[in-house]
Design a protein around this motif. Structure first.
Motif, mmCIF file in Angstrom:
data_model
loop_
_atom_site.group_PDB
_atom_site.id
_atom_site.type_symbol
_atom_site.label_atom_id
_atom_site.label_comp_id
_atom_site.label_asym_id
_atom_site.label_seq_id
_atom_site.Cartn_x
_atom_site.Cartn_y
_atom_site.Cartn_z
ATOM 1 N N LEU A 60 0.824 -1.216 0.000
ATOM 2 C CA LEU A 60 0.000 0.000 0.000
ATOM 3 C C LEU A 60 0.858 1.266 0.000
ATOM 4 O O LEU A 60 0.503 2.264 -0.625
ATOM 5 N N THR A 61 2.005 1.213 0.685
ATOM 6 C CA THR A 61 2.898 2.373 0.688
ATOM 7 C C THR A 61 3.466 2.633 -0.707
ATOM 8 O O THR A 61 3.462 3.764 -1.198
ATOM 9 N N ALA A 62 3.949 1.550 -1.331
ATOM 10 C CA ALA A 62 4.512 1.701 -2.675
ATOM 11 C C ALA A 62 3.452 2.275 -3.612
ATOM 12 O O ALA A 62 3.698 3.208 -4.385
ATOM 13 N N MET A 63 2.252 1.716 -3.502
ATOM 14 C CA MET A 63 1.177 2.169 -4.361
ATOM 15 C C MET A 63 0.834 3.635 -4.067
ATOM 16 O O MET A 63 0.768 4.466 -4.976
ATOM 17 N N GLY A 64 0.648 3.954 -2.797
ATOM 18 C CA GLY A 64 0.231 5.309 -2.418
ATOM 19 C C GLY A 64 1.258 6.358 -2.798
ATOM 20 O O GLY A 64 0.928 7.356 -3.452
ATOM 21 N N LEU A 65 2.510 6.110 -2.433
ATOM 22 C CA LEU A 65 3.561 7.087 -2.738
ATOM 23 C C LEU A 65 3.708 7.277 -4.243
ATOM 24 O O LEU A 65 3.749 8.408 -4.744
ATOM 25 N N GLY A 66 3.788 6.134 -4.940
ATOM 26 C CA GLY A 66 3.953 6.201 -6.393
ATOM 27 C C GLY A 66 2.791 6.926 -7.042
ATOM 28 O O GLY A 66 2.977 7.738 -7.961
ATOM 29 N N TYR A 67 1.616 6.663 -6.524
ATOM 30 C CA TYR A 67 0.412 7.279 -7.075
ATOM 31 C C TYR A 67 0.451 8.792 -6.901
ATOM 32 O O TYR A 67 0.219 9.559 -7.830
ATOM 33 N N VAL A 68 0.757 9.224 -5.683
ATOM 34 C CA VAL A 68 0.784 10.665 -5.414
ATOM 35 C C VAL A 68 1.845 11.363 -6.258
ATOM 36 O O VAL A 68 1.587 12.378 -6.909
ATOM 37 N N ILE A 69 3.052 10.773 -6.287
ATOM 38 C CA ILE A 69 4.120 11.375 -7.093
ATOM 39 C C ILE A 69 3.720 11.396 -8.565
ATOM 40 O O ILE A 69 3.839 12.414 -9.252
ATOM 41 N N GLY A 70 3.204 10.256 -9.034
ATOM 42 C CA GLY A 70 2.824 10.161 -10.444
ATOM 43 C C GLY A 70 1.742 11.166 -10.812
ATOM 44 O O GLY A 70 1.814 11.819 -11.854
ATOM 45 N N CYS A 71 0.738 11.308 -9.957
ATOM 46 C CA CYS A 71 -0.337 12.270 -10.239
ATOM 47 C C CYS A 71 0.217 13.689 -10.275
ATOM 48 O O CYS A 71 -0.071 14.451 -11.202
ATOM 49 N N ALA A 72 1.015 14.040 -9.272
ATOM 50 C CA ALA A 72 1.533 15.407 -9.195
ATOM 51 C C ALA A 72 2.362 15.731 -10.437
ATOM 52 O O ALA A 72 2.146 16.748 -11.109
ATOM 53 N N VAL A 73 3.288 14.811 -10.773
ATOM 54 C CA VAL A 73 4.159 15.071 -11.922
ATOM 55 C C VAL A 73 3.345 15.046 -13.217
ATOM 56 O O VAL A 73 3.517 15.916 -14.091
ATOM 57 N N GLY A 74 2.447 14.082 -13.340
ATOM 58 C CA GLY A 74 1.659 13.957 -14.565
ATOM 59 C C GLY A 74 0.802 15.188 -14.830
ATOM 60 O O GLY A 74 0.779 15.718 -15.934
ATOM 61 N N ILE B 55 8.179 -9.238 -9.502
ATOM 62 C CA ILE B 55 9.416 -9.333 -10.269
ATOM 63 C C ILE B 55 10.645 -9.400 -9.364
ATOM 64 O O ILE B 55 11.483 -10.283 -9.510
ATOM 65 N N ALA B 56 10.741 -8.478 -8.444
ATOM 66 C CA ALA B 56 11.883 -8.514 -7.527
ATOM 67 C C ALA B 56 11.564 -7.667 -6.314
ATOM 68 O O ALA B 56 11.327 -6.470 -6.445
ATOM 69 N N ALA B 57 11.510 -8.299 -5.133
ATOM 70 C CA ALA B 57 11.191 -7.555 -3.929
ATOM 71 C C ALA B 57 11.617 -8.345 -2.706
ATOM 72 O O ALA B 57 12.036 -9.517 -2.814
ATOM 73 N N ASN B 58 11.559 -7.709 -1.557
ATOM 74 C CA ASN B 58 11.809 -8.430 -0.317
ATOM 75 C C ASN B 58 10.644 -8.257 0.655
ATOM 76 O O ASN B 58 10.703 -8.653 1.793
ATOM 77 N N LYS B 59 9.585 -7.674 0.177
ATOM 78 C CA LYS B 59 8.422 -7.414 1.005
ATOM 79 C C LYS B 59 7.228 -7.126 0.096
ATOM 80 O O LYS B 59 7.421 -6.806 -1.084
ATOM 81 N N GLY B 60 6.026 -7.196 0.645
ATOM 82 C CA GLY B 60 4.846 -6.838 -0.140
ATOM 83 C C GLY B 60 4.007 -8.059 -0.468
ATOM 84 O O GLY B 60 4.492 -9.198 -0.419
ATOM 85 N N VAL B 61 2.747 -7.835 -0.803
ATOM 86 C CA VAL B 61 1.838 -8.939 -1.096
ATOM 87 C C VAL B 61 2.296 -9.683 -2.353
ATOM 88 O O VAL B 61 2.222 -10.913 -2.424
ATOM 89 N N GLY B 62 2.792 -8.942 -3.321
ATOM 90 C CA GLY B 62 3.311 -9.565 -4.535
ATOM 91 C C GLY B 62 4.484 -10.483 -4.199
ATOM 92 O O GLY B 62 4.595 -11.595 -4.719
ATOM 93 N N TYR B 63 5.344 -10.006 -3.324
ATOM 94 C CA TYR B 63 6.490 -10.802 -2.891
ATOM 95 C C TYR B 63 6.013 -12.064 -2.178
ATOM 96 O O TYR B 63 6.566 -13.155 -2.369
#
Ligand SMILES: Nc1ncnc2c1ncn2[C@@H]1O[C@H](COP(=O)(O)OP(=O)(O)OP(=O)(O)O)[C@@H](O)[C@H]1O
Ligand SMILES: [Mg+2]
Lengths: 270, 271
Positions: B84-98, B220-228
């Motif tokens: 959720l952190t990866a998603m939230g942070l990425g989302y906010v940054i992506g929206c702002a920059v986009g 793909i590559a991680a050490n944490k997270g639901v995908g991991y």
């Protein structure tokens, strides 16, 4: 007339040999044949003519939204180049801001830094305009929540509120019922007289043209050219509600209708 | 604000018996939905180790027990938090920059003409292909996932903002210009308000994409997270762990969809 020409020789608006041809996908559409017309300062001129004869085009030229193909349009003796900020333009299509309420649409021009207005004064002037166009109770409605005629009235109020020295009006009352039309014509006469405005007024309604204008110009079918110009022999201020019953009114109406009707027939079978 | 469109229930005129009559009532609808789910789970439970080896398909009870364990010992939370952190942070940054990029290019047509081929080129690239590169540059931690989400989101927001600006009614701009509005006033009073609905649409769409990007990045590559979690259990050939991880993702997606539908329902556009 002679006194007039000695006072101010330069007309407010001067069309000389103005023609306009549009190029649409490789096709040429001639909208206006060369037109010569002078509008004096503080004069109220009505333009009538069949649909598509170039009336809106003429207003666009004065506003500086279009450039003539030939001839020149001057305003106060200077050729119009770029937008003409001296005019207030109420276009045929109403261009209200959809996300603003009636109040906020009407007041938008006073928010601009070029005529920044104190908050209290802005509110007061907006309220006056709302009353003037009879929209009390709808101040907080959005344009989509209004009828066509109400939207037109908002557009009118929005144009009048900043008191431009010249008004360009393109069928401003076309969408109103007969009663309301008279009321609005009356208000318009009062405001334009009081503020000494110059007006170029497009309408399809010949009686309206005569009732409000000092001079009526009849255009031919497209490509438009001036077919007839008549002074309106009625004193100001006029009683808009009764002026129709004057003898000189009906004589002028008949005269202009004779000019117009051939053109309307021509205009419709193209 | 504008009236909200009502959702309509279409009633089928004539009397119908049995199933049709059942689903027209709300409890009936819920019961029928539940029956489908229950039937599916029951079949799964039955088939496990009878028709197919549980090594491949596990079974609903096992998955349920594992989920309860994960929640009980708290081992699920760090993974959930990471995703959720990866998603939230990425989302906010992506929206702002986009949005910023979209507005900038929208207001500066010259600049847009120069730079657009590069933007379209990057847009055409499947963003997932960048994942390994991001891992190399930013490491296996959350940073690379944030970046992947942001890259995905940036383009969505960039294009919806730009489309919004290009769709603005030119007549509105002209009207304000003729009133004497300056360039910045035209931007503030016409272009931005007219573009906002487009930006909101972009933001809603981007929520789903950024969730997918976060999970895929972790796969793909991680050490944490639901995908991991899914990837790690798959590595151990633990079908129960994989299914439990997938179940967590399903729950998150459903929750997100629910929230978004609510928000969309409230946001009736006023033009
Ligand atoms: N922007 C444009 N591009 C191409 N052709 C145009 C454009 N504006 C007007 N025309 C053409 O010029 C002619 C005159 O148009 P104009 O809008 O001035 O007519 P009008 O007299 O105002 O008609 P109406 O009474 O129906 O409003 C029309 O035939 C129209 O097709
Ligand atoms: Mg017109």
């Amino acid at each position: 007339m002679t006194a007039m020409s000695t006072v101010s020789a330069t007309p407010k608006i001067d069309f000389s040999g103005v023609s306009k041809t549009f190029h649409v996908r490789g096709q040429e559409v001639q909208a206006l044949q060369p037109v010569d017309l002078q509008v004096r300062k503080e004069e109220f001129v009505a333009l009538v003519g069949p649909s598509g004869c170039g009336k809106s085009t003429l207003l666009n030229l004065v506003a500086g939204l279009l450039e003539p193909t030939s001839g020149s349009v001057t305003y106060d003796g200077k050729p119009v180049s770029g937008l003409n900020f001296r005019v207030g333009y109420m276009t045929q299509k109403d261009t209200l801001l959809p996300w603003r309420t009636v109040n906020d649409n009407i007041g938008v021009s006073l928010e601009l830094s070029c005529r920044s207005t104190p908050r209290a004064e802005l509110k007061e002037r907006v309220a006056q305009m709302v009353d003037l166009v009879g929209l009390r109770g709808f101040e907080n409605h959005f344009p989509t929540e209004l009828s066509g005629g109400m939207r037109k009235r908002v557009a009118l109020a929005r144009t009048l509120i900043y008191r431009p020295e010249t008004l360009l009006m393109d069928e401003p009352f076309g969408a109103l019922d007969a009663q309301l039309k008279l009321i609005m014509q009356d208000q318009l006469q009062k405001i334009t007289q009081h503020q000494k405005m110059t007006v170029l007024f497009v309408t399809h309604d010949l009686a309206e043209a005569i009732a409000v204008a000092d001079r009526v110009v009849v255009f031919s079918a497209r490509p438009g050219r001036i077919r007839a110009v008549r002074d309106v022999p009625l004193d100001r201020p006029r009683d808009i509600f009764k002026v129709r019953f004057a003898e000189s009114f009906s004589r002028l109406h008949e005269d202009l209708w004779d000019e117009l009707k051939d053109e309307v027939v021509k205009g419709t079978d193209v | 604000m504008a009236p909200r469109p009502m959702s309509m229930t279409v009633s089928t005129g004539g009397q119908r018996g049995g199933f049709a009559a059942l689903v027209t009532t709300l409890p009936g609808l819920i019961i029928s939905r539940f029956l489908i789910l229950f039937g599916f789970l029951a079949f799964w439970e039955f088939a496990s180790d009878r028709l197919v080896s549980k090594f491949w398909v596990s079974s609903p009870t096992r998955i349920f027990h594992l989920l309860v364990t994960w929640i009980g010992d708290g081992s699920l939370w760090p993974h959930l938090e990471a995703t959720l952190t990866a998603m939230g942070l990425g989302y906010v940054i992506g929206c702002a920059v986009g949005v910023s990029l979209g507005l900038a290019l929208g207001f500066l047509p010259m600049f847009r003409q120069v730079i657009m081929p590069y933007v379209s080129g990057l847009y055409a690239l499947p963003k997932i292909a960048l994942a390994p590169l991001l891992v190399i540059v930013l490491g296996i931690d959350i940073g690379s996932k944030v970046a992947l989400v942001a890259v995905t989101t940036v383009f969505l927001l960039f294009y919806s903002t730009l489309d919004g600006i290009r769709d603005v009614d030119r007549d509105l701009v002209q009207t304000l210009r003729l009133m004497g509005a300056s360039r910045s006033e035209v931007i503030r009073k016409v272009l931005i308000p007219a573009t906002l609905p487009w930006i909101f649409t972009g933001m809603r769409v981007a929520v789903r994409y950024s969730f997918t990007a976060a999970v895929v990045g972790e796969l793909i590559a991680a050490n944490k997270g639901v995908g991991y979690l899914i990837e790690a259990n798959a590595g151990l050939y633990d079908a129960t762990g994989v299914f439990a991880g997938v179940f967590v993702i399903v729950i998150l997606s459903v929750a997100m969809t629910e929230v978004l539908t609510r928000v969309e329902g409230k946001k009736a556009p006023n033009h």
